[in-house]
Write a protein that holds these residues in place. Structure first.
Motif: not given
Ligand SMILES: [Zn+2]
Length: 265
Positions: A103, A105-106, A208, A212
């Motif tokens: 992850s 992304t995390k 991202a 974000q």
């Protein structure tokens, strides 16, 4: 692999000692100086990648380590100015956000969350580039900035801050990169997501970290200092701690100039 690892370790020893001197600052100790919060800006420096979420590597170059060096030197230089608090999203080579290889992304979301909790004025992510086709003509610096969609003021801020940093990086002898993915000749680029949308229906930023950050109202830029696949960039700008220091100082000077910071007396 072996020479890279050996070199990485010797560089790491020096860095570990150096970083330990600069990690004492915490949110709580900074809270005491809230009185001057009016004019104080908060810069969150994000050394891109870590040992779980690897960046690019080529010859003797390892991106996660280089980015950490640059961030550390940038922080050290920025702290010569008054009216600024500087945090780093990581202070070691390891991922501080759970180190889940599945992850990335995390991990990126956690870095943005760190910036949000720090009440960041800006999130500056520090990276270096690699041409996947090993096209050695790709060289120099570029800054990826928020696109004009959804919250256009963040694009304006990113453009001005990006230009200020780029001017300093060019001053170290680096070229302005004309990135073949988004060529426009300026070194300031936006990249849209092919399918992601902001709440107003406009195209999201591709990265991202940028989209974000935009969602929580923080301008975020990604500084790609140089190409490790370009021999001149790698040998002259990405090989020694002194060269990383030059890049970190250039970033800091660009940030300080944009925010009008003054050196401490
Ligand atoms: Zn990177």
């Amino acid at each position: 692999m072996k020479p890279i690892f050996k070199r990485g370790m010797s560089l790491l020893l020096g860095l570990t000692m150096a970083v330990s001197l600069f990690t004492a600052t915490s949110f709580t100790s900074e809270a005491k100086s809230k009185k001057s919060a009016k004019k104080n800006i908060v810069v969150v420096l994000d050394a891109g990648h870590d040992t779980t979420h690897m960046g690019c590597h080529y010859e003797n170059f390892e991106e996660g380590l280089a980015n950490l060096y640059i961030a550390y030197y940038c922080k050290q230089e920025l702290e010569k100015y008054s009216g600024v608090t500087v945090y780093m999203t990581r202070n070691t080579l390891e991922c501080p956000y759970g180190a889940d290889p599945a992850s990335a992304t995390k991990c990126l979301a956690s870095r943005v969350n760190f910036a949000k909790n720090a009440k960041a004025t800006v999130l500056v992510s520090l990276h270096n580039d690699y041409d996947p086709d090993l096209d050695k003509s790709q060289n120099g610096s570029k800054v990826i900035i928020p696109n004009p969609n959804y919250k256009p003021q963040l694009c304006v801020q990113g453009t001005q801050l990006g230009q200020s940093i780029l001017t300093q990086l060019v001053g170290t002898g680096l070229a302005v990169n004309n990135w073949k993915l988004c060529p426009n000749g300026t070194g300031l680029v936006t990249r849209d997501s092919a399918s992601g949308k902001y709440p107003d229906g406009s195209a999201k930023d591709y990265y991202a970290l940028i989209n974000q950050s935009k969602s929580v109202g923080i301008p975020c830029i990604i500084v790609e200092h140089a190409f490790c696949t370009n021999d001149s960039d790698r040998v002259n700008h990405l090989s020694t701690p002194e060269q990383y220091q030059q890049l970190g100082v250039a970033d800091a000077t660009g940030i300080a100039n944009y925010y009008g910071l003054k050196l401490k007396q």
